[in-house]
Design a protein around this motif. Structure first.
Motif, PDB file in Angstrom:
ATOM      1  N   PRO A  60       1.079  -1.644   0.181  1.00  0.00           N
ATOM      2  CA  PRO A  60      -0.060   0.196  -0.088  1.00  0.00           C
ATOM      3  C   PRO A  60       0.401   1.522   0.016  1.00  0.00           C
ATOM      4  O   PRO A  60       2.280   1.231   0.732  1.00  0.00           O
ATOM      5  CB  PRO A  60      -0.813  -0.383   1.337  1.00  0.00           C
ATOM      6  N   GLY A  61       0.443   2.385  -0.821  1.00  0.00           N
ATOM      7  CA  GLY A  61       1.049   3.451  -0.334  1.00  0.00           C
ATOM      8  C   GLY A  61       0.539   4.248   0.539  1.00  0.00           C
ATOM      9  O   GLY A  61      -0.074   3.429   1.185  1.00  0.00           O
ATOM     10  N   TRP A  62       2.496   4.998   1.045  1.00  0.00           N
ATOM     11  CA  TRP A  62       2.381   5.134   2.394  1.00  0.00           C
ATOM     12  C   TRP A  62       3.140   6.525   2.431  1.00  0.00           C
ATOM     13  O   TRP A  62       4.112   6.954   2.241  1.00  0.00           O
ATOM     14  CB  TRP A  62       2.811   4.412   3.190  1.00  0.00           C
ATOM     15  N   ARG A  63       2.150   7.474   2.638  1.00  0.00           N
ATOM     16  CA  ARG A  63       2.550   9.303   2.408  1.00  0.00           C
ATOM     17  C   ARG A  63       3.381  10.134   3.349  1.00  0.00           C
ATOM     18  O   ARG A  63       2.679   9.087   5.214  1.00  0.00           O
ATOM     19  CB  ARG A  63       1.341  10.253   1.911  1.00  0.00           C
ATOM     20  N   ASP A  64       3.805   9.727   3.778  1.00  0.00           N
ATOM     21  CA  ASP A  64       4.943  10.921   4.671  1.00  0.00           C
ATOM     22  C   ASP A  64       4.203  12.242   5.622  1.00  0.00           C
ATOM     23  O   ASP A  64       3.233  12.437   5.053  1.00  0.00           O
ATOM     24  CB  ASP A  64       6.037  11.728   4.304  1.00  0.00           C
ATOM     25  N   ALA A  65       3.523  11.462   7.045  1.00  0.00           N
ATOM     26  CA  ALA A  65       3.004  12.600   7.281  1.00  0.00           C
ATOM     27  C   ALA A  65       3.632  13.698   7.964  1.00  0.00           C
ATOM     28  O   ALA A  65       2.692  14.852   8.410  1.00  0.00           O
ATOM     29  CB  ALA A  65       2.837  11.967   8.346  1.00  0.00           C
ATOM     30  N   GLY A  66       4.931  13.927   8.045  1.00  0.00           N
ATOM     31  CA  GLY A  66       5.449  15.422   7.500  1.00  0.00           C
ATOM     32  C   GLY A  66       5.401  16.185   9.071  1.00  0.00           C
ATOM     33  O   GLY A  66       6.734  15.771  10.017  1.00  0.00           O
ATOM     34  N   ASP A  67       4.958  16.493   9.713  1.00  0.00           N
ATOM     35  CA  ASP A  67       5.021  16.804  11.345  1.00  0.00           C
ATOM     36  C   ASP A  67       4.057  15.587  12.170  1.00  0.00           C
ATOM     37  O   ASP A  67       3.946  15.882  13.514  1.00  0.00           O
ATOM     38  CB  ASP A  67       4.446  18.453  12.031  1.00  0.00           C
ATOM     39  N   SER A  68       4.825  15.086  11.791  1.00  0.00           N
ATOM     40  CA  SER A  68       4.225  13.549  13.004  1.00  0.00           C
ATOM     41  C   SER A  68       4.889  14.280  14.141  1.00  0.00           C
ATOM     42  O   SER A  68       6.182  13.291  14.722  1.00  0.00           O
ATOM     43  CB  SER A  68       4.214  12.517  12.302  1.00  0.00           C
ATOM     44  N   PRO A  69       4.059  14.044  15.365  1.00  0.00           N
ATOM     45  CA  PRO A  69       4.782  13.623  16.958  1.00  0.00           C
ATOM     46  C   PRO A  69       5.339  12.576  16.300  1.00  0.00           C
ATOM     47  O   PRO A  69       6.129  12.429  17.872  1.00  0.00           O
ATOM     48  CB  PRO A  69       3.145  13.806  17.481  1.00  0.00           C
ATOM     49  N   LEU A  70       4.932  11.152  16.388  1.00  0.00           N
ATOM     50  CA  LEU A  70       5.633  10.239  16.447  1.00  0.00           C
ATOM     51  C   LEU A  70       7.279  10.059  15.791  1.00  0.00           C
ATOM     52  O   LEU A  70       8.319  10.026  16.751  1.00  0.00           O
ATOM     53  CB  LEU A  70       5.342   9.170  16.054  1.00  0.00           C
ATOM     54  N   LEU A  89       1.369  -2.483   7.978  1.00  0.00           N
ATOM     55  CA  LEU A  89       1.013  -2.403   9.155  1.00  0.00           C
ATOM     56  C   LEU A  89       0.516  -1.030   9.307  1.00  0.00           C
ATOM     57  O   LEU A  89      -0.998  -1.077  10.390  1.00  0.00           O
ATOM     58  CB  LEU A  89       2.167  -2.625  10.056  1.00  0.00           C
ATOM     59  N   LYS A  90       0.218  -0.116   9.271  1.00  0.00           N
ATOM     60  CA  LYS A  90      -0.711   1.175  10.122  1.00  0.00           C
ATOM     61  C   LYS A  90      -1.748   0.917   8.864  1.00  0.00           C
ATOM     62  O   LYS A  90      -3.461   1.317   9.393  1.00  0.00           O
ATOM     63  CB  LYS A  90       0.296   2.305   8.837  1.00  0.00           C
ATOM     64  N   ARG A  91      -2.123   0.358   7.570  1.00  0.00           N
ATOM     65  CA  ARG A  91      -3.446   0.082   6.914  1.00  0.00           C
ATOM     66  C   ARG A  91      -4.219  -0.351   8.009  1.00  0.00           C
ATOM     67  O   ARG A  91      -5.344  -0.539   7.823  1.00  0.00           O
ATOM     68  CB  ARG A  91      -3.267  -0.633   5.444  1.00  0.00           C
ATOM     69  N   LYS A  92      -4.005  -1.543   8.661  1.00  0.00           N
ATOM     70  CA  LYS A  92      -4.789  -2.358   8.930  1.00  0.00           C
ATOM     71  C   LYS A  92      -4.855  -2.524  10.672  1.00  0.00           C
ATOM     72  O   LYS A  92      -5.668  -2.511  11.286  1.00  0.00           O
ATOM     73  CB  LYS A  92      -3.991  -4.314   9.314  1.00  0.00           C
ATOM     74  N   VAL A  93      -3.948  -1.512  11.238  1.00  0.00           N
ATOM     75  CA  VAL A  93      -4.533  -0.913  12.220  1.00  0.00           C
ATOM     76  C   VAL A  93      -5.704  -0.326  12.426  1.00  0.00           C
ATOM     77  O   VAL A  93      -6.356   0.063  13.266  1.00  0.00           O
ATOM     78  CB  VAL A  93      -3.025  -0.352  12.957  1.00  0.00           C
ATOM     79  N   GLU A  94      -5.010   0.628  11.726  1.00  0.00           N
ATOM     80  CA  GLU A  94      -6.646   2.319  11.059  1.00  0.00           C
ATOM     81  C   GLU A  94      -7.764   1.292  10.835  1.00  0.00           C
ATOM     82  O   GLU A  94      -8.435   1.732  11.036  1.00  0.00           O
ATOM     83  CB  GLU A  94      -5.420   2.701   9.774  1.00  0.00           C
ATOM     84  N   ALA A  95      -7.655   0.313  10.087  1.00  0.00           N
ATOM     85  CA  ALA A  95      -8.666  -0.532   9.819  1.00  0.00           C
ATOM     86  C   ALA A  95      -9.610  -0.815  11.202  1.00  0.00           C
ATOM     87  O   ALA A  95     -10.450  -1.354  11.499  1.00  0.00           O
ATOM     88  CB  ALA A  95      -8.383  -1.823   8.915  1.00  0.00           C
ATOM     89  N   ALA A  96      -9.322  -1.375  11.832  1.00  0.00           N
ATOM     90  CA  ALA A  96      -9.334  -2.452  13.413  1.00  0.00           C
ATOM     91  C   ALA A  96      -9.511  -1.028  14.026  1.00  0.00           C
ATOM     92  O   ALA A  96     -10.213  -0.795  14.861  1.00  0.00           O
ATOM     93  CB  ALA A  96      -8.363  -3.139  14.020  1.00  0.00           C
ATOM     94  N   LEU A  97      -8.472  -0.262  14.151  1.00  0.00           N
ATOM     95  CA  LEU A  97      -8.642   1.437  16.208  1.00  0.00           C
ATOM     96  C   LEU A  97      -8.190   2.270  15.124  1.00  0.00           C
ATOM     97  O   LEU A  97      -9.387   3.577  16.409  1.00  0.00           O
ATOM     98  CB  LEU A  97      -7.415   0.746  16.643  1.00  0.00           C
ATOM     99  N   GLY A  98      -9.250   2.558  14.354  1.00  0.00           N
ATOM    100  CA  GLY A  98      -8.824   4.852  13.361  1.00  0.00           C
ATOM    101  C   GLY A  98      -7.801   4.812  13.333  1.00  0.00           C
ATOM    102  O   GLY A  98      -6.596   3.847  13.345  1.00  0.00           O
ATOM    103  N   LYS A  99      -7.808   5.784  12.712  1.00  0.00           N
ATOM    104  CA  LYS A  99      -5.751   6.791  12.744  1.00  0.00           C
ATOM    105  C   LYS A  99      -5.065   6.244  13.184  1.00  0.00           C
ATOM    106  O   LYS A  99      -5.372   6.573  15.155  1.00  0.00           O
ATOM    107  CB  LYS A  99      -6.421   8.309  12.679  1.00  0.00           C
ATOM    108  N   CYS A 100      -3.924   5.786  13.206  1.00  0.00           N
ATOM    109  CA  CYS A 100      -2.643   5.908  13.560  1.00  0.00           C
ATOM    110  C   CYS A 100      -2.066   6.760  13.538  1.00  0.00           C
ATOM    111  O   CYS A 100      -1.207   7.067  11.851  1.00  0.00           O
ATOM    112  CB  CYS A 100      -2.250   4.308  14.381  1.00  0.00           C
ATOM    113  N   ASP A 101      -0.081   6.465  13.922  1.00  0.00           N
ATOM    114  CA  ASP A 101       0.270   7.380  13.389  1.00  0.00           C
ATOM    115  C   ASP A 101       2.043   6.281  13.426  1.00  0.00           C
ATOM    116  O   ASP A 101       2.151   5.379  14.128  1.00  0.00           O
ATOM    117  CB  ASP A 101       1.477   8.230  14.525  1.00  0.00           C
ATOM    118  N   ALA A 102       2.521   6.467  12.168  1.00  0.00           N
ATOM    119  CA  ALA A 102       3.992   5.771  12.115  1.00  0.00           C
ATOM    120  C   ALA A 102       4.641   6.082  11.214  1.00  0.00           C
ATOM    121  O   ALA A 102       4.915   6.616  10.000  1.00  0.00           O
ATOM    122  CB  ALA A 102       3.056   3.980  10.698  1.00  0.00           C
TER     123      ALA A 102
END
Length: 105
Positions: A39-49, A79-92
């Motif tokens: 899956p594509g995964w864009r840089d979140a830029g100002d990610s707290p993580l 992993l980000k896609r699977k976590v978001e599908a189960a739990l909602g938005k996440c940072d990676a």
């Protein structure tokens, strides 16, 4: 047979390239086999993580980490896609070494 493992940080671009490869290959008479795409995964830029990770690297090594956006397929996107599908938005984030000439003899 043409076999492809295509990757992109942008899902829409990836699918366009995959369709083009298939169309050109088939027009030339080849059978085209494409693995399931990462899956594509864009840089979140100002990610707290990311900020916390950069601070930890600086504190631990005394060095300034280099941030690079790459085209490679990363498990973090899966992993980000699977976590978001189960739990909602996440940072990676993904951390890795600098690899030079990885696909060269």
């Amino acid at each position: 047979v043409v076999q492809c493992s295509t990757r992109s940080s942008v899902d829409a671009h990836l699918e366009r390239i995959r369709r083009s490869i298939r169309m050109i290959g088939e027009q030339l008479g080849y059978q085209v086999e494409q693995n399931e795409a990462y899956p594509g995964w864009r840089d979140a830029g100002d990610s707290p993580l990311r900020k916390h990770a950069l601070d930890a690297i600086r504190d631990t090594t005394g060095l300034e980490p280099k941030i690079r956006t790459i085209h490679a397929g990363l498990e973090a996107g899966i992993l980000k896609r699977k976590v978001e599908a189960a739990l909602g938005k996440c940072d990676a984030i993904a951390l890795g070494p600098t690899i030079i000439n990885a696909h060269s003899p």
